[in-house]
Design an enzyme around this catalytic site. Structure first.
Site, short mmCIF file in Angstrom:
data_model
loop_
_atom_site.label_atom_id
_atom_site.label_comp_id
_atom_site.label_asym_id
_atom_site.label_seq_id
_atom_site.Cartn_x
_atom_site.Cartn_y
_atom_site.Cartn_z
CG ASN A 212 165.18 -22.98 110.90
OD1 ASN A 212 165.78 -22.75 109.90
ND2 ASN A 212 165.52 -23.96 111.57
CD GLU B 84 164.26 -25.56 108.61
OE1 GLU B 84 164.49 -26.63 109.12
OE2 GLU B 84 163.43 -24.79 108.76
CG ASP C 39 159.14 -30.46 116.36
OD1 ASP C 39 159.38 -30.26 115.23
OD2 ASP C 39 159.92 -31.26 117.14
#
Length: 333
Positions: free
Chosen positions: A206, A209, A283
């Site tokens: 993301n 990150e 996820d």
């Protein structure tokens, strides 16, 4: 440009895709209730419990997302010999996930996270976990099980939540085996566990990150992604740093941006109409991205399907998953 016909054809091919998820598995436990008064013992709310629910979490939630679209979803992770492991396996079996590849630890507990929620307000979270890196013996076991499974797989997802299961030795071994077998391998990295993902097919961080991994400060300005010089710099840096051909950065309300070594950055605007809960959106994105790639779509079109799926799941509360009819309908709206 992803067309409705292309998306429908890919979704219809997904039941034939065989995907293994490897990474940190956990049990998500929700305690729901109402708050009507403050405790006389301390300045904290008293939650009157009305119901309790449990869901697969972490890598287990990725496998759960897959199982709604393919009967060939497999999960490998580490659990303890405890009631949380039994509950996690029960839930996954009910939803069609094969947990035969799982590792059981004699010394570590199953990671479990308990969230107490009162009238949709998150009051507190209680974590039960012991962080311990994967041992050499566990890595040998993973490698041997993966070698047996690889001929019958279309893709592998590495799901890193920074809980110790995913190490550099693990990444090198798993990606190396997948590359040697010519198999798709995608990665959902953790900002708390900086690793090299050399030779992976695609890495999906993301925004937080991605900036952390690239070592670049994010000014958090809502600039159109293709005009955001810092974001574009991050994408180019990660392609080189991770030695991968594709990096997909999820951007929340700005959708996603795909970086590839052989073409210009590609932005996919968000599909979310209302956002109730972003937990589990990553996820969902990695699950559908990998499924779509395994179904034969290009990276651009696969990202488009992942974007549609993520847009659906953020409109639900809790650790939710997308169903086939919802995803198909999203392409008709």
């Amino acid at each position: 440009m992803l067309t409705t016909a292309t998306a429908r054809d890919a979704i219809e091919r997904m039941p034939g895709c065989r995907i293994l998820v490897i990474g940190d598995v956990m049990l998500d436990h929700f305690i729901w209730g109402a708050v009507r008064r403050i405790s006389p013992e301390a300045p904290v709310p008293i939650v009157e419990v009305t119901k309790e629910t449990t869901f697969p979490g972490g890598a287990a939630n990725v496998a759960r997302n897959l199982s709604a679209f393919t009967p060939h979803a497999y999960l490998m992770g580490r659990v303890g010999k405890d009631s949380s492991a039994n509950e996690l396996k029960r839930l996954l079996k009910e939803e069609g996930v094969n947990t035969d590849p799982m590792l059981e630890s004699d010394t570590l507990p199953t990671i479990a996270k308990t969230r107490i929620i009162a009238r949709q307000q998150h009051v507190v979270r209680v974590d039960r976990e012991t962080i311990e890196k994967l041992s050499g013996e566990e890595l040998k076991l993973i490698s041997s099980r993966l070698e047996v499974m690889l001929p019958d797989l279309d893709g592998v997802i590495i799901e890193d939540y920074g809980k110790g299961f995913v190490t550099q030795a693990f990444a090198d071994q798993v990606i190396g085996l997948c590359k040697a077998a010519g198999k798709l391998v995608t990665v959902d990295p953790s900002p708390h566990n900086p690793l090299s993902w050399k030779n992976a097919s695609l890495v999906k961080p993301n925004r937080l990150e991605a900036f952390a991994a690239a070592g670049i400060q994010d000014h958090h300005k809502l600039i159109p992604p293709l005009q955001d010089k810092r974001l574009l710099e991050v994408g180019e840096k990660l392609l080189a740093q991770w030695s991968v051909g594709k990096v997909l950065v999820t951007l929340g309300e700005q959708g996603m941006i795909l970086f590839q070594t052989d073409s210009a950055p590609h932005h996919i605007p968000t599909r979310a109409r209302e956002v109730y809960d972003v937990s589990g959106a990553g996820d969902t994105a990695i699950a559908f991205l990998t499924l779509a790639l395994a179904a034969g779509l290009s990276a651009e079109d696969a990202a488009g399907i992942a974007n549609h799926a993520s847009g659906i799941v953020v409109g639900k509360l809790g650790t939710a998953r997308v169903m086939k009819e919802e995803l198909l309908q999203s392409f008709e709206d």
